[in-house]
Design a protein around this motif. Sequence first.
Motif, PDB file in Angstrom:
ATOM      1  N   VAL A  58      -4.555  11.187  10.843  1.00  0.00           N
ATOM      2  CA  VAL A  58      -5.164  10.691   9.611  1.00  0.00           C
ATOM      3  C   VAL A  58      -4.267   9.646   8.969  1.00  0.00           C
ATOM      4  CG1 VAL A  58      -5.765  11.346   7.246  1.00  0.00           C
ATOM      5  CG2 VAL A  58      -6.551  12.736   9.161  1.00  0.00           C
ATOM      6  N   MET A  59      -2.961   9.890   8.967  1.00  0.00           N
ATOM      7  CA  MET A  59      -2.040   8.949   8.336  1.00  0.00           C
ATOM      8  C   MET A  59      -1.994   7.627   9.090  1.00  0.00           C
ATOM      9  SD  MET A  59       1.077  11.287   6.892  1.00  0.00           S
ATOM     10  CE  MET A  59       0.810  12.964   7.462  1.00  0.00           C
ATOM     11  N   VAL A  60      -2.028   7.687  10.398  1.00  0.00           N
ATOM     12  CA  VAL A  60      -2.065   6.442  11.179  1.00  0.00           C
ATOM     13  C   VAL A  60      -3.357   5.679  10.888  1.00  0.00           C
ATOM     14  CG1 VAL A  60      -2.233   5.483  13.510  1.00  0.00           C
ATOM     15  CG2 VAL A  60      -0.534   7.244  13.006  1.00  0.00           C
ATOM     16  N   GLU A  61      -4.461   6.401  10.775  1.00  0.00           N
ATOM     17  CA  GLU A  61      -5.741   5.762  10.462  1.00  0.00           C
ATOM     18  C   GLU A  61      -5.665   5.019   9.125  1.00  0.00           C
ATOM     19  OE1 GLU A  61      -9.951   7.545   9.093  1.00  0.00           O
ATOM     20  OE2 GLU A  61      -9.316   8.196  11.105  1.00  0.00           O
ATOM     21  N   ARG A  62      -5.002   5.623   8.142  1.00  0.00           N
ATOM     22  CA  ARG A  62      -4.872   4.978   6.829  1.00  0.00           C
ATOM     23  C   ARG A  62      -3.954   3.759   6.904  1.00  0.00           C
ATOM     24  NH1 ARG A  62      -4.531  10.898   3.998  1.00  0.00           N
ATOM     25  NH2 ARG A  62      -6.793  11.260   3.956  1.00  0.00           N
ATOM     26  N   MET A  63      -2.898   3.864   7.700  1.00  0.00           N
ATOM     27  CA  MET A  63      -2.032   2.700   7.893  1.00  0.00           C
ATOM     28  C   MET A  63      -2.804   1.560   8.553  1.00  0.00           C
ATOM     29  SD  MET A  63       1.601   4.240   9.222  1.00  0.00           S
ATOM     30  CE  MET A  63       2.111   5.893   8.774  1.00  0.00           C
ATOM     31  N   PRO A  80       5.413  19.718   3.517  1.00  0.00           N
ATOM     32  CA  PRO A  80       6.228  18.584   3.046  1.00  0.00           C
ATOM     33  C   PRO A  80       6.921  17.886   4.198  1.00  0.00           C
ATOM     34  CG  PRO A  80       7.287  20.679   2.511  1.00  0.00           C
ATOM     35  CD  PRO A  80       5.905  21.007   3.003  1.00  0.00           C
ATOM     36  N   PRO A  81       7.154  16.584   4.075  1.00  0.00           N
ATOM     37  CA  PRO A  81       7.748  15.817   5.173  1.00  0.00           C
ATOM     38  C   PRO A  81       9.224  16.123   5.357  1.00  0.00           C
ATOM     39  CG  PRO A  81       7.529  14.431   3.245  1.00  0.00           C
ATOM     40  CD  PRO A  81       6.861  15.725   2.908  1.00  0.00           C
ATOM     41  N   GLN A  82       9.672  16.004   6.590  1.00  0.00           N
ATOM     42  CA  GLN A  82      11.087  16.084   6.930  1.00  0.00           C
ATOM     43  C   GLN A  82      11.586  14.661   7.187  1.00  0.00           C
ATOM     44  OE1 GLN A  82      12.362  19.304   6.638  1.00  0.00           O
ATOM     45  NE2 GLN A  82      10.233  19.574   5.942  1.00  0.00           N
ATOM     46  N   TRP A  83      12.886  14.507   7.343  1.00  0.00           N
ATOM     47  CA  TRP A  83      13.416  13.168   7.550  1.00  0.00           C
ATOM     48  C   TRP A  83      12.904  12.535   8.835  1.00  0.00           C
ATOM     49  CZ3 TRP A  83      14.913  10.125   3.982  1.00  0.00           C
ATOM     50  CH2 TRP A  83      15.481  10.632   2.811  1.00  0.00           C
ATOM     51  N   GLU A  84      12.660  13.353   9.860  1.00  0.00           N
ATOM     52  CA  GLU A  84      12.086  12.777  11.084  1.00  0.00           C
ATOM     53  C   GLU A  84      10.666  12.279  10.856  1.00  0.00           C
ATOM     54  OE1 GLU A  84      12.277  17.371  11.701  1.00  0.00           O
ATOM     55  OE2 GLU A  84      13.511  15.773  10.802  1.00  0.00           O
ATOM     56  N   ASP A  85       9.968  12.857   9.852  1.00  0.00           N
ATOM     57  CA  ASP A  85       8.635  12.369   9.507  1.00  0.00           C
ATOM     58  C   ASP A  85       8.706  10.999   8.840  1.00  0.00           C
ATOM     59  OD1 ASP A  85       7.302  14.712  10.446  1.00  0.00           O
ATOM     60  OD2 ASP A  85       7.841  15.741   8.590  1.00  0.00           O
ATOM     61  N   ILE A  86       9.719  10.807   7.991  1.00  0.00           N
ATOM     62  CA  ILE A  86       9.901   9.491   7.369  1.00  0.00           C
ATOM     63  C   ILE A  86      10.186   8.444   8.439  1.00  0.00           C
ATOM     64  CG2 ILE A  86      11.253   8.151   5.711  1.00  0.00           C
ATOM     65  CD1 ILE A  86       9.538  10.370   4.451  1.00  0.00           C
ATOM     66  N   ALA A  87      11.061   8.792   9.385  1.00  0.00           N
ATOM     67  CA  ALA A  87      11.363   7.866  10.491  1.00  0.00           C
ATOM     68  C   ALA A  87      10.112   7.588  11.311  1.00  0.00           C
ATOM     69  CB  ALA A  87      12.472   8.439  11.366  1.00  0.00           C
ATOM     70  N   TRP A  88       9.281   8.622  11.504  1.00  0.00           N
ATOM     71  CA  TRP A  88       8.031   8.427  12.251  1.00  0.00           C
ATOM     72  C   TRP A  88       7.099   7.470  11.514  1.00  0.00           C
ATOM     73  CZ3 TRP A  88       3.060   9.609  10.621  1.00  0.00           C
ATOM     74  CH2 TRP A  88       2.050   9.464  11.580  1.00  0.00           C
ATOM     75  N   MET A  89       6.949   7.644  10.201  1.00  0.00           N
ATOM     76  CA  MET A  89       6.109   6.730   9.424  1.00  0.00           C
ATOM     77  C   MET A  89       6.605   5.299   9.559  1.00  0.00           C
ATOM     78  SD  MET A  89       5.212   8.590   5.789  1.00  0.00           S
ATOM     79  CE  MET A  89       4.020   7.334   5.314  1.00  0.00           C
ATOM     80  N   ARG A  90       7.911   5.119   9.441  1.00  0.00           N
ATOM     81  CA  ARG A  90       8.482   3.775   9.565  1.00  0.00           C
ATOM     82  C   ARG A  90       8.187   3.185  10.924  1.00  0.00           C
ATOM     83  NH1 ARG A  90       8.739  -0.577   9.524  1.00  0.00           N
ATOM     84  NH2 ARG A  90      10.417  -2.023   9.006  1.00  0.00           N
ATOM     85  N   PHE A 115       0.842  -1.193   0.000  1.00  0.00           N
ATOM     86  CA  PHE A 115       0.000   0.000   0.000  1.00  0.00           C
ATOM     87  C   PHE A 115       0.878   1.244   0.000  1.00  0.00           C
ATOM     88  CE2 PHE A 115      -2.705   3.224   2.199  1.00  0.00           C
ATOM     89  CZ  PHE A 115      -3.720   3.268   1.261  1.00  0.00           C
ATOM     90  N   GLN A 116       0.605   2.150  -0.940  1.00  0.00           N
ATOM     91  CA  GLN A 116       1.388   3.370  -1.062  1.00  0.00           C
ATOM     92  C   GLN A 116       0.662   4.541  -0.425  1.00  0.00           C
ATOM     93  OE1 GLN A 116       0.479   5.875  -3.844  1.00  0.00           O
ATOM     94  NE2 GLN A 116       2.470   6.586  -4.542  1.00  0.00           N
ATOM     95  N   MET A 117       1.416   5.334   0.332  1.00  0.00           N
ATOM     96  CA  MET A 117       0.877   6.538   0.955  1.00  0.00           C
ATOM     97  C   MET A 117       1.712   7.749   0.565  1.00  0.00           C
ATOM     98  SD  MET A 117      -0.149   5.429   4.844  1.00  0.00           S
ATOM     99  CE  MET A 117      -0.219   7.159   5.286  1.00  0.00           C
ATOM    100  N   TYR A 118       1.016   8.837   0.263  1.00  0.00           N
ATOM    101  CA  TYR A 118       1.664  10.130   0.185  1.00  0.00           C
ATOM    102  C   TYR A 118       1.631  10.759   1.580  1.00  0.00           C
ATOM    103  CZ  TYR A 118       1.371   9.843  -4.895  1.00  0.00           C
ATOM    104  OH  TYR A 118       1.513   9.458  -6.199  1.00  0.00           O
ATOM    105  N   TRP A 119       2.430  11.792   1.764  1.00  0.00           N
ATOM    106  CA  TRP A 119       2.424  12.526   3.028  1.00  0.00           C
ATOM    107  C   TRP A 119       1.299  13.554   2.948  1.00  0.00           C
ATOM    108  CZ3 TRP A 119       4.520  11.795   7.649  1.00  0.00           C
ATOM    109  CH2 TRP A 119       4.555  12.857   8.554  1.00  0.00           C
ATOM    110  N   THR A 120       0.092  13.123   3.299  1.00  0.00           N
ATOM    111  CA  THR A 120      -1.091  13.977   3.203  1.00  0.00           C
ATOM    112  C   THR A 120      -1.907  13.878   4.474  1.00  0.00           C
ATOM    113  OG1 THR A 120      -2.440  12.221   2.211  1.00  0.00           O
ATOM    114  CG2 THR A 120      -1.243  13.662   0.710  1.00  0.00           C
ATOM    115  N   GLY A 121      -2.450  15.026   4.904  1.00  0.00           N
ATOM    116  CA  GLY A 121      -3.244  15.046   6.116  1.00  0.00           C
ATOM    117  C   GLY A 121      -2.359  15.152   7.347  1.00  0.00           C
ATOM    118  N   ASP A 122      -2.990  15.139   8.528  1.00  0.00           N
ATOM    119  CA  ASP A 122      -2.186  15.193   9.750  1.00  0.00           C
ATOM    120  C   ASP A 122      -1.779  13.778  10.156  1.00  0.00           C
ATOM    121  OD1 ASP A 122      -4.344  13.977  11.165  1.00  0.00           O
ATOM    122  OD2 ASP A 122      -5.215  15.929  11.592  1.00  0.00           O
ATOM    123  N   ARG A 123      -1.009  13.672  11.227  1.00  0.00           N
ATOM    124  CA  ARG A 123      -0.461  12.366  11.621  1.00  0.00           C
ATOM    125  C   ARG A 123      -1.555  11.388  12.042  1.00  0.00           C
ATOM    126  NH1 ARG A 123       5.447  12.717  14.526  1.00  0.00           N
ATOM    127  NH2 ARG A 123       6.537  13.677  12.742  1.00  0.00           N
TER     128      ARG A 123
END
Length: 428
Positions: free
Chosen positions: A144-149, A258-268, A134-142
Amino acid sequence: MKIENPWKPNPWFESVAVAQERARRRLPKPVYGALVAGSERGQSAADNQAAFAELGVSPHVAGNPPERSLATRVLGQEVALPVLISPTGVQAVHPDGEVAVARAAANRGTLMGLSNFASKPVEDVVAANPRTLFQMYWTGDRDVMVERMERAKAAGVIGLIATTDWSFSVGRDWGSPEIPEKLDLKARLRNAPHVVRRPRWAWQFARAGVPDLTAPNLARRGEEPPTAAPGGETPAKPAHGPAPTFFGAYYEWMTTPPPQWEDIAWMRQQWAQLGGGPFLLKGVSRVDDALRAVDAGVDAISVSNHGGNNLDGTPAAIRVLKPVADAVGGQVDVLLDGGIRRGSDVVKALALGARAVMIGRAYLWGLGANGQAGVENVLDILRMGIDSSLLGMGVADVRDLTPDDIVVPDGFHRSLGVPAATLVDASA
């Protein structure tokens, strides 16, 4: 006795180029135009394909292996060939859309990538191919993104793709096709001149029911159910609310910082906490970005310029592949996405360091030309091309390919963002 119609066109096609031409003849002009895409002058989109023609191969004339293996392991999964389905947005080229593509990928033993801008729900796509990413863009607040995950994980996807490379540089010198926000009467009348010229396409969608251009995988979780009725029964809670239109989803993306590197680490980290499997970062072109991605904990990266829909002038993906693979290929899976049209392209990418490739437009041409069977046709074309390339080059296994198998002209590679310390070490 059944007599075949000699004038009926053969649904099978022998190359991706033929699939593209059939799709062009079959699809309404605005739909085809949306697939061609490419930002600004289309320089990057064109270079994605042209760069492969600059690479040669080194054939053997005897002693070649009688049998070849195309299977490999990528993202923790065994695949029958090193070609994965890259996620693409609303697939209005066929009414079955992403479900047809997922079935085709499953039938050919490979993985399906599903965009969160897709036209079909993740649950339906996973049912068609249990090995869906499943592919996600960095859209919405955190939240919302957790809900999609959580929804993707509950549906059964095997991994997550984070795509962060899509820029706002989308103006096209040849003009961008109009994409209506809703397929209401006004929009249908405006597009009628294009649609009537493609009666088979129109009839196919009419039978299936013409859908609005929505993004069902961006629908928010349903509201809490009302209190119990006098009879004691509580109405069922809806699984999800209404799906946003494509433009509603696009607006959410445009208005998200736009996401920062700490946002990528947070998604992971969030995905790992859900037990979600591998995490792939798509859109890497620079060595320093690849190194930062490893530091952020990703399991894989895809070297890509978003099919030429990122900043125009970004080098072809195959030009930046080897420097990136040399830097991080021993730590994460490196994939390539961009410009793959034939099996020899796949072989060249693998020789320069990719574990596998991802295809986008190639399978969309197949889908537009002949639905699920057309996607399977494209995968078969690539399989045959890989196999014949291995045979001619005297290589028995795709995993044995090395840069020595490829003829690379001087100046072909583009080493972007190489840290200064690396340059000093290399010159020592």
